[in-house]
Write an enzyme that holds these catalytic residues in place. Structure first.
Site, PDB file in Angstrom:
ATOM      1  N   CYS A   1       0.837  -1.205   0.000  1.00  0.00           N
ATOM      2  CA  CYS A   1       0.000   0.000   0.000  1.00  0.00           C
ATOM      3  C   CYS A   1       0.866   1.248   0.000  1.00  0.00           C
ATOM      4  O   CYS A   1       2.009   1.239   0.453  1.00  0.00           O
ATOM      5  CB  CYS A   1      -0.869   0.045   1.247  1.00  0.00           C
ATOM      6  SG  CYS A   1      -1.923  -1.375   1.430  1.00  0.00           S
TER       7      CYS A   1
ATOM      8  N   ARG B   1       4.960   0.565  -6.519  1.00  0.00           N
ATOM      9  CA  ARG B   1       4.900  -0.292  -5.344  1.00  0.00           C
ATOM     10  C   ARG B   1       3.974  -1.484  -5.576  1.00  0.00           C
ATOM     11  O   ARG B   1       4.042  -2.468  -4.842  1.00  0.00           O
ATOM     12  CB  ARG B   1       4.379   0.505  -4.137  1.00  0.00           C
ATOM     13  CG  ARG B   1       5.295   1.622  -3.704  1.00  0.00           C
ATOM     14  CD  ARG B   1       4.603   2.576  -2.771  1.00  0.00           C
ATOM     15  NE  ARG B   1       4.323   2.008  -1.470  1.00  0.00           N
ATOM     16  CZ  ARG B   1       5.147   2.047  -0.433  1.00  0.00           C
ATOM     17  NH1 ARG B   1       6.312   2.643  -0.555  1.00  0.00           N
ATOM     18  NH2 ARG B   1       4.832   1.507   0.722  1.00  0.00           N
TER      19      ARG B   1
ATOM     20  N   TRP C   1      -2.646  -2.634  -1.726  1.00  0.00           N
ATOM     21  CA  TRP C   1      -2.173  -3.986  -2.075  1.00  0.00           C
ATOM     22  C   TRP C   1      -2.823  -4.883  -1.038  1.00  0.00           C
ATOM     23  O   TRP C   1      -2.450  -4.872   0.135  1.00  0.00           O
ATOM     24  CB  TRP C   1      -0.639  -4.013  -2.005  1.00  0.00           C
ATOM     25  CG  TRP C   1      -0.020  -5.368  -2.066  1.00  0.00           C
ATOM     26  CD1 TRP C   1       0.388  -6.144  -1.010  1.00  0.00           C
ATOM     27  CD2 TRP C   1       0.306  -6.121  -3.236  1.00  0.00           C
ATOM     28  NE1 TRP C   1       0.925  -7.316  -1.454  1.00  0.00           N
ATOM     29  CE2 TRP C   1       0.898  -7.338  -2.799  1.00  0.00           C
ATOM     30  CE3 TRP C   1       0.145  -5.895  -4.600  1.00  0.00           C
ATOM     31  CZ2 TRP C   1       1.335  -8.309  -3.702  1.00  0.00           C
ATOM     32  CZ3 TRP C   1       0.588  -6.871  -5.491  1.00  0.00           C
ATOM     33  CH2 TRP C   1       1.177  -8.053  -5.044  1.00  0.00           C
TER      34      TRP C   1
ATOM     35  N   ASN D   1      -1.317   2.336   5.679  1.00  0.00           N
ATOM     36  CA  ASN D   1      -0.399   1.337   5.133  1.00  0.00           C
ATOM     37  C   ASN D   1       0.176   0.582   6.316  1.00  0.00           C
ATOM     38  O   ASN D   1       0.710   1.199   7.239  1.00  0.00           O
ATOM     39  CB  ASN D   1       0.724   2.027   4.348  1.00  0.00           C
ATOM     40  CG  ASN D   1       1.839   1.061   3.962  1.00  0.00           C
ATOM     41  OD1 ASN D   1       1.588  -0.131   3.817  1.00  0.00           O
ATOM     42  ND2 ASN D   1       3.043   1.571   3.818  1.00  0.00           N
ATOM     43  N   GLY D   2       0.060  -0.747   6.296  1.00  0.00           N
ATOM     44  CA  GLY D   2       0.573  -1.544   7.406  1.00  0.00           C
ATOM     45  C   GLY D   2      -0.423  -2.634   7.747  1.00  0.00           C
ATOM     46  O   GLY D   2      -1.345  -2.912   6.974  1.00  0.00           O
TER      47      GLY D   2
ATOM     48  N   GLU E   1      19.279 -22.517  -5.251  1.00  0.00           N
ATOM     49  CA  GLU E   1      18.709 -21.176  -5.422  1.00  0.00           C
ATOM     50  C   GLU E   1      19.809 -20.165  -5.761  1.00  0.00           C
ATOM     51  O   GLU E   1      19.610 -19.272  -6.597  1.00  0.00           O
ATOM     52  CB  GLU E   1      17.941 -20.785  -4.148  1.00  0.00           C
ATOM     53  CG  GLU E   1      17.363 -19.384  -4.133  1.00  0.00           C
ATOM     54  CD  GLU E   1      16.393 -19.076  -5.260  1.00  0.00           C
ATOM     55  OE1 GLU E   1      15.969 -19.988  -5.987  1.00  0.00           O
ATOM     56  OE2 GLU E   1      16.081 -17.878  -5.441  1.00  0.00           O
TER      57      GLU E   1
ATOM     58  N   LYS F   1      19.749 -17.944  -9.149  1.00  0.00           N
ATOM     59  CA  LYS F   1      19.810 -16.466  -9.157  1.00  0.00           C
ATOM     60  C   LYS F   1      20.926 -15.997 -10.078  1.00  0.00           C
ATOM     61  O   LYS F   1      20.749 -15.104 -10.890  1.00  0.00           O
ATOM     62  CB  LYS F   1      20.075 -15.890  -7.754  1.00  0.00           C
ATOM     63  CG  LYS F   1      18.956 -15.805  -6.767  1.00  0.00           C
ATOM     64  CD  LYS F   1      17.822 -14.894  -7.101  1.00  0.00           C
ATOM     65  CE  LYS F   1      16.821 -15.573  -7.984  1.00  0.00           C
ATOM     66  NZ  LYS F   1      15.700 -16.201  -7.394  1.00  0.00           N
TER      67      LYS F   1
ATOM     68  N   GLU G   1      20.217 -16.707 -13.911  1.00  0.00           N
ATOM     69  CA  GLU G   1      19.119 -15.994 -14.575  1.00  0.00           C
ATOM     70  C   GLU G   1      19.407 -14.513 -14.786  1.00  0.00           C
ATOM     71  O   GLU G   1      18.924 -13.929 -15.747  1.00  0.00           O
ATOM     72  CB  GLU G   1      17.782 -16.202 -13.854  1.00  0.00           C
ATOM     73  CG  GLU G   1      17.626 -15.496 -12.537  1.00  0.00           C
ATOM     74  CD  GLU G   1      16.235 -15.647 -11.938  1.00  0.00           C
ATOM     75  OE1 GLU G   1      16.145 -15.832 -10.729  1.00  0.00           O
ATOM     76  OE2 GLU G   1      15.250 -15.577 -12.690  1.00  0.00           O
TER      77      GLU G   1
ATOM     78  N   HIS H   1      30.998 -37.489  -7.559  1.00  0.00           N
ATOM     79  CA  HIS H   1      30.392 -38.472  -8.466  1.00  0.00           C
ATOM     80  C   HIS H   1      30.290 -37.946  -9.892  1.00  0.00           C
ATOM     81  O   HIS H   1      29.464 -38.411 -10.673  1.00  0.00           O
ATOM     82  CB  HIS H   1      29.007 -38.869  -7.931  1.00  0.00           C
ATOM     83  CG  HIS H   1      29.081 -39.516  -6.589  1.00  0.00           C
ATOM     84  ND1 HIS H   1      29.627 -40.755  -6.379  1.00  0.00           N
ATOM     85  CD2 HIS H   1      28.723 -39.063  -5.353  1.00  0.00           C
ATOM     86  CE1 HIS H   1      29.592 -41.054  -5.086  1.00  0.00           C
ATOM     87  NE2 HIS H   1      29.048 -40.034  -4.440  1.00  0.00           N
TER      88      HIS H   1
ATOM     89  N   LYS I   1       8.019 -12.541 -15.343  1.00  0.00           N
ATOM     90  CA  LYS I   1       7.793 -12.615 -13.900  1.00  0.00           C
ATOM     91  C   LYS I   1       6.800 -13.714 -13.564  1.00  0.00           C
ATOM     92  O   LYS I   1       6.955 -14.444 -12.611  1.00  0.00           O
ATOM     93  CB  LYS I   1       7.270 -11.254 -13.400  1.00  0.00           C
ATOM     94  CG  LYS I   1       7.064 -11.190 -11.902  1.00  0.00           C
ATOM     95  CD  LYS I   1       8.386 -11.252 -11.172  1.00  0.00           C
ATOM     96  CE  LYS I   1       8.253 -11.349  -9.680  1.00  0.00           C
ATOM     97  NZ  LYS I   1       9.468 -11.897  -9.046  1.00  0.00           N
TER      98      LYS I   1
HETATM   99  O1  M6R Z   1       5.087 -17.179  -9.178  1.00  0.00           O
HETATM  100  P1  M6R Z   1       5.775 -18.473  -8.915  1.00  0.00           P
HETATM  101  O2  M6R Z   1       6.418 -18.540  -7.578  1.00  0.00           O
HETATM  102  O3  M6R Z   1       4.886 -19.653  -9.145  1.00  0.00           O
HETATM  103  O4  M6R Z   1       6.917 -18.553 -10.012  1.00  0.00           O
HETATM  104  C1  M6R Z   1       7.668 -19.724 -10.206  1.00  0.00           C
HETATM  105  C2  M6R Z   1       8.931 -19.430 -10.970  1.00  0.00           C
HETATM  106  O5  M6R Z   1       8.634 -18.981 -12.273  1.00  0.00           O
HETATM  107  C3  M6R Z   1       9.771 -18.367 -10.267  1.00  0.00           C
HETATM  108  O6  M6R Z   1      10.024 -18.744  -8.956  1.00  0.00           O
HETATM  109  C4  M6R Z   1      11.114 -18.138 -10.989  1.00  0.00           C
HETATM  110  O7  M6R Z   1      11.883 -19.289 -10.927  1.00  0.00           O
HETATM  111  C5  M6R Z   1      11.818 -16.982 -10.327  1.00  0.00           C
HETATM  112  N1  M6R Z   1      11.283 -15.746 -10.809  1.00  0.00           N
HETATM  113  C6  M6R Z   1      13.286 -17.005 -10.515  1.00  0.00           C
HETATM  114  O8  M6R Z   1      13.913 -16.007  -9.794  1.00  0.00           O
END
Ligand code: M6R
Length: 615
Positions: free
Chosen positions: A2, A27, A72, A96-97, A488, A492, A495, A511, A610
């Site tokens: 928000c 935001r 939001w 907001n909060g 992870e 990161k 990507e 292995h 996204k």
């Molecule tokens: O919205 P979701 O969590 O379902 O998205 C799944 C993946 O597309 C998402 O986590 C993607 O791997 C990340 N944006 C990578 O940083």
């Protein structure tokens, strides 16, 4: 998240409020509204874009004082009734909060005769203000001014807030207050602005005053602002000149949304567990789970379904559910789940993890699981998203909008939610004592401050990123809970920096992958202290023996590790089950600064979206 805005001056308030709300659009929001005070309050609100709000505004709204809001959704659906401002008689408020004790307050106000129109936590603030101003729902005479009513109201609120309030029987004044939610005042020429961040009024003034926690300010026409502390004592505040350009400010001064979102994690993590844990009783309260203790006790298996980063969170969840609650847990990617076995789901709980709530593979897999008769719950960040309409119950992460394609704060808040869920299951199934649960919750409460410490020391991570940004390949290794964190970390990096990166269970290197290591291959070893620490040291030695460079993520008090590795990135010492959250913040920063050094398109990496809404 928000956003709130407010204006007191000599110009027509409506257009200034609308313009300010547009500046807060970044935001993220699902509805918006304004309220302008002339002789009476004129309120306009609706769902969707600010353009929708503009389209319902009549010509020439009179009034030079007003408040506005972008919402939001957290409590209650994103609809017009739930959008702000909220009213009670001649009082209007934007907020907001999160008011954590709103249910308790709501019950009391209903008992006093107040009628609630929305499902929001905010509406209690409007009614409390009214009851202090008039002594109750039927009160006619004003007992105090708006400023005093706000001060009295704040005494009953628990949680976080930045609020702005108006009252038509106290014309010419706007009262604002904050606790744990941002609020800044802009000092113009004969006009004053209030907002969640300076972007909202930057084009009018760069002279600002930051409102501190527990402070209240009364803002009057003519440019007069008075500040008071929690005890009502006047406070003298310093005006600061902001040296920002409006373009930068849209990301609140951060170069990228990803960096901004990494920095928001201390508060998003805090918001996610706020109001849900009682460390005094060792209890986790997740009413929205909607499962009886009986159902929790009889559960035989958990099936986690997710994609990408959310799937990595699911892998951490597996360790938590198995170790804490003793429940066998499988983790599948949405895209593979349906090609496995038909699951006979009598006592199996499916947990879908999806930030957006819109990932097609996850949605399809959950539909499949439910068709077998599984009870299914979702962990998601987006109120009203598709998954929330197709599931038995929803646990919301409170990360706020995540705009950068790379998931950061959504990941750490998913981990927090899984942690709370595992603890709740563990307690109900009698797997851990109240005392152990208390200790784990005390450790959890420390995490936001620990994240902040990492952020304060980010320069070291930036230096490290620069040093190895020319590498063609990276490996990330970890054991147990740190294995998904290695996955992870690699995800990161690949990507956003386009460097080939692989995450491996540290014991698996020998292995096969060891064959790929050279003195040009950085290996990030997540080696925080825990029951696999000694084994990690052995793996690190294996790697060093192949001349690879080792970057360790290690506890701040670990003096042993320096003997074996090239660079150490430190995390505050925390509980073994929680340290993955801290390590992942380090790895996010490493990926971010590597991508920055390589000049990559950080917020919108090539070929990625996204929200992946196709199977
Ligand atoms: O919205 P979701 O969590 O379902 O998205 C799944 C993946 O597309 C998402 O986590 C993607 O791997 C990340 N944006 C990578 O940083």
């Amino acid at each position: 998240m928000c956003g709130i805005v407010g204006y007191v001056g000599e110009k027509p308030a409506a257009s200034i409020l609308i313009d300010s709300l547009k500046k807060l659009e970044y935001r993220g929001y699902d509805s918006a509204g304004i309220c302008v005070l002339n002789d009476s309050l004129k309120t306009y609100k609706t769902t969707g874009k600010i353009a929708n709000l503009e389209s319902i505004l009549p010509e020439g709204i009179e009034g030079t004082i007003g408040i506005g809001h972008t919402r939001w959704a957290t409590h209650g659906k994103p609809n017009t009734v739930n959008s702000h401002p909220h009213l009670s008689g001649d009082v209007a408020v934007v907020h907001n909060g999160i008011i954590e004790n709103y249910l308790e307050l709501k019950e009391k106000l209903i008992g006093d005769g107040y009628i609630f129109k929305s499902d929001t936590d905010t509406e209690v603030i409007a009614h409390l203000l009214h009851s202090h101003l008039y002594g109750g729902i039927d009160g006619v005479f004003k007992l105090c001014d708006l400023m005093v009513a706000v001060q009295k109201t704040l005494l009953s609120l628990e949680g976080s807030y930045a609020i702005a309030a108006l009252c038509s029987s106290d014309p010419g004044v706007m009262v604002v207050a904050r606790k744990d939610s941002p609020l800044v005042i802009g000092i113009g020429d004969g006009e004053i602005f209030a907002a969640s961040d300076v972007t909202a009024f930057l084009k009018h003034t760069k002279d600002v005053i930051f409102v501190d926690d527990d402070e209240v300010a009364s803002i009057r026409a003519g440019g007069n602002v008075e500040f008071f502390d929690a005890d009502g004592n006047p406070v003298t505040k310093e005006t600061i000149k902001i040296e920002w350009y409006i373009e930068d400010a849209e990301k609140a001064g951060y170069e990228h949304f990803m960096l901004k979102e990494i920095h928001e994690q201390a508060s998003s993590v805090q918001d996610t567990f706020a109001g849900k844990i009682s460390e005094m009783e060792g209890a986790v309260v997740l009413d929205e789970l909607n499962m009886s203790d009986e159902q929790i006790r009889h559960m035989t298996r958990i099936e986690i379904i997710a994609c990408g980063t959310s799937w990595n969170a699911g892998l951490v969840g597996k360790y938590l559910f198995e170790q804490l609650a003793g429940i066998h847990t499988d983790v599948d990617t949405g895209s593979e789940f349906r090609y496995g076995y038909p699951v006979i789901c009598g006592e199996v709980l499916t947990i879908a993890i999806t930030q957006s709530g819109e990932t097609a593979d996850t949605l399809a897999a959950v539909r499949g699981a439910r068709s077998y008769g599984c009870r299914a719950i979702a962990i998601t960040n987006v109120v009203g998203s598709t998954i929330t309409r197709e599931i038995d119950s929803v646990l919301y992460t409170r990360a706020g909008p995540e705009i950068g394609v790379a998931a950061t704060k959504s990941f750490t808040t998913q981990l927090i939610t899984l942690y709370m869920l595992a603890l709740k299951f563990a307690r109900i199934r009698g797997k851990i004592s109240a005392e152990d649960s208390k200790n784990l919750l005390v450790a959890l409460k420390k995490i936001p401050a620990d994240i902040q410490k990492i952020l304060n020391r980010k320069k070291v991570i930036q230096e490290c990123a620069k040093q190895f940004s020319d590498s063609n390949d990276y490996f990330f290794i970890g054991r147990h809970l740190n294995y998904p964190i290695a996955l992870e970390g690699a995800l990161k990096l690949k990507e956003i920096s386009y460097i080939h990166a692989e995450g491996y269970a540290a014991g698996e290197l020998k292995h096969g992958p060891l064959a790929l290591l050279t003195d040009k291959t950085p290996v990030v070893a997540i080696a925080t202290k825990g029951h696999t620490y000694e084994k990690m040291l052995s793996n690190i030695k294996e790697v060093k023996a192949r001349d690879a460079v080792v970057i360790a993520v290690a506890d701040e008090d670990d003096t042993e590790i320096e003997k074996y590795v090239d660079v150490v990135l430190r995390v505050p010492k925390s509980h073994e089950l929680l340290s993955p959250i801290l390590s992942s913040v380090v790895l996010q920063l490493l990926a971010y600064y590597t991508a920055l050094e390589r000049g990559c398109s950080i917020d919108k990496p090539r070929n990625l979206a996204k929200s992946v809404t196709v199977e």
